[in-house]
Design a protein around this motif. Structure first.
Motif, PDB file in Angstrom:
ATOM      1  N   GLU A   1       8.756 -34.368  41.778  1.00 58.00           N
ATOM      2  CA  GLU A   1       8.632 -34.227  43.219  1.00 58.00           C
ATOM      3  C   GLU A   1       9.707 -33.262  43.703  1.00 58.00           C
ATOM      4  O   GLU A   1      10.857 -33.329  43.236  1.00 58.00           O
TER       5      GLU A   1
ATOM      6  N   TRP B   1      16.743 -32.206  30.631  1.00 60.87           N
ATOM      7  CA  TRP B   1      16.959 -33.650  30.506  1.00 60.87           C
ATOM      8  C   TRP B   1      18.269 -33.866  29.771  1.00 60.87           C
ATOM      9  O   TRP B   1      18.441 -33.423  28.642  1.00 60.87           O
TER      10      TRP B   1
ATOM     11  N   VAL C   1      15.193 -32.713  35.612  1.00 62.64           N
ATOM     12  CA  VAL C   1      15.128 -31.760  36.715  1.00 62.64           C
ATOM     13  C   VAL C   1      14.263 -30.592  36.282  1.00 62.64           C
ATOM     14  O   VAL C   1      14.391 -30.103  35.154  1.00 62.64           O
TER      15      VAL C   1
ATOM     16  N   SER D   1      13.017 -41.467  36.760  1.00 62.16           N
ATOM     17  CA  SER D   1      14.385 -41.502  36.244  1.00 62.16           C
ATOM     18  C   SER D   1      15.373 -40.734  37.115  1.00 62.16           C
ATOM     19  O   SER D   1      16.559 -41.038  37.101  1.00 62.16           O
ATOM     20  N   GLN D   2      14.905 -39.745  37.829  1.00 66.07           N
ATOM     21  CA  GLN D   2      15.770 -38.839  38.587  1.00 66.07           C
ATOM     22  C   GLN D   2      16.773 -38.114  37.683  1.00 66.07           C
ATOM     23  O   GLN D   2      17.726 -37.521  38.158  1.00 66.07           O
ATOM     24  N   ARG D   3      16.561 -38.179  36.367  1.00 65.20           N
ATOM     25  CA  ARG D   3      17.454 -37.502  35.410  1.00 65.20           C
ATOM     26  C   ARG D   3      16.866 -36.190  34.919  1.00 65.20           C
ATOM     27  O   ARG D   3      17.605 -35.317  34.490  1.00 65.20           O
TER      28      ARG D   3
ATOM     29  N   MET E   1      12.682 -31.556  45.441  1.00 66.80           N
ATOM     30  CA  MET E   1      13.911 -32.055  46.054  1.00 66.80           C
ATOM     31  C   MET E   1      14.100 -31.346  47.390  1.00 66.80           C
ATOM     32  O   MET E   1      13.853 -30.158  47.501  1.00 66.80           O
TER      33      MET E   1
ATOM     34  N   TYR F   1      12.680 -29.523  41.414  1.00 64.41           N
ATOM     35  CA  TYR F   1      11.976 -30.799  41.407  1.00 64.41           C
ATOM     36  C   TYR F   1      12.756 -31.811  40.573  1.00 64.41           C
ATOM     37  O   TYR F   1      13.480 -31.428  39.653  1.00 64.41           O
ATOM     38  N   ALA F   2      12.573 -33.099  40.878  1.00 63.60           N
ATOM     39  CA  ALA F   2      13.201 -34.167  40.097  1.00 63.60           C
ATOM     40  C   ALA F   2      12.134 -35.158  39.671  1.00 63.60           C
ATOM     41  O   ALA F   2      11.160 -35.393  40.392  1.00 63.60           O
ATOM     42  N   ASP F   3      12.319 -35.732  38.493  1.00 59.58           N
ATOM     43  CA  ASP F   3      11.419 -36.763  37.988  1.00 59.58           C
ATOM     44  C   ASP F   3      11.497 -37.959  38.936  1.00 59.58           C
ATOM     45  O   ASP F   3      12.588 -38.461  39.231  1.00 59.58           O
ATOM     46  N   ARG F   4      10.356 -38.409  39.420  1.00 61.86           N
ATOM     47  CA  ARG F   4      10.310 -39.507  40.392  1.00 61.86           C
ATOM     48  C   ARG F   4      10.908 -40.804  39.863  1.00 61.86           C
ATOM     49  O   ARG F   4      11.518 -41.564  40.612  1.00 61.86           O
TER      50      ARG F   4
END
Length: 165
Positions: free
Chosen positions: A162, A77, A61, A57-59, A164, A52-55
Motif C-alpha cells: 500500500e 526486506w 518496502v 509486516s510493514q517491514r 505510504m 509502498y509498504a507491506d500491509r
C-alpha cells in the motif's frame, strides 16, 4: 439592386472568411481524442510511482519508478540486522490497469558484518548472493494496492503493498 449587391458581397465575404479559417487549421483547435487517451494513459502510469509498504509486516518496502512505458520495482526486506534481501523487476501495466507481468526478476541477499568500532560507522557487506535472475511473476493492482505473486520463491505469495503517505 443595391440590396442584392450587399447580400452578394456579404455572402462572398462570409465564404472567404470560412475558407480562410479552414485553411489556417481552425479545425485543429478541437481536442484530439487520441492525444487525450495517450495523456490519460501516461498519467495513469505516473499514478503508480512512489513508495509502498507491506500491509501486514510493514517491514517490506517497495519503490516504484517510471522508466518510459515501464515500471521498475525494487522491494527491500530486512531479514535481520545483518541480512537484507532485495528483489528487482520491471514490467508494463496492462491496458485495463489491473496487472503488471515481469520476466526479469532478480533476488540478491546481502549479509553484513558487525558495525565498525567508531560511533556511526555502518556495517560493511560481507557476502552478496544472487539467489536467482530472470524470475517471473506479476503484480495485481486494485484500489492502489499492489498484490505480488512470484513464481520463484515463497516469500512473495500475495503480500499487499500500500502506498505510504
Amino acid at each position: 439592386m443595391m440590396k442584392t449587391a450587399k447580400k452578394i458581397t456579404a455572402a462572398v465575404l462570409t465564404l472567404v472568411l470560412t475558407l480562410s479559417l479552414a485553411a489556417c487549421g481552425a479545425k485543429n483547435d478541437l481536442p484530439d481524442p487520441e492525444a487525450n487517451d495517450a495523456q490519460e494513459e501516461q498519467q495513469s502510469i505516473t499514478d503508480y510511482t512512489g513508495e509502498y509498504a507491506d500491509r501486514v509486516s510493514q517491514r517490506a518496502v517497495m519503490s516504484v519508478v517510471q522508466d518510459g512505458e515501464t515500471l521498475r520495482f525494487e522491494i527491500t526486506w530486512g531479514s535481520s540486522a545483518f541480512e537484507t534481501s532485495v528483489w528487482t523487476m520491471s514490467g508494463t501495466v496492462s491496458e485495463d490497469g489491473t496487472r503488471v507481468d515481469y520476466t526479469d526478476g532478480r533476488l540478491v541477499t546481502t549479509t553484513y558484518g558487525e558495525p565498525g568500532e567508531l560511533p556511526g560507522e555502518e556495517a560493511t557487506p560481507v557476502e552478496e548472493l544472487i539467489v536467482y535472475e530472470n524470475g517471473t511473476g506479476h503484480f495485481d493492482i486494485a484500489d492502489g494496492v499492489f498484490t505480488w505473486t512470484s513464481d520463484n520463491d515463497t516469500f512473495a505469495q500475495a503480500p499487499e503493498f500500500e502506498q505510504m503517505r
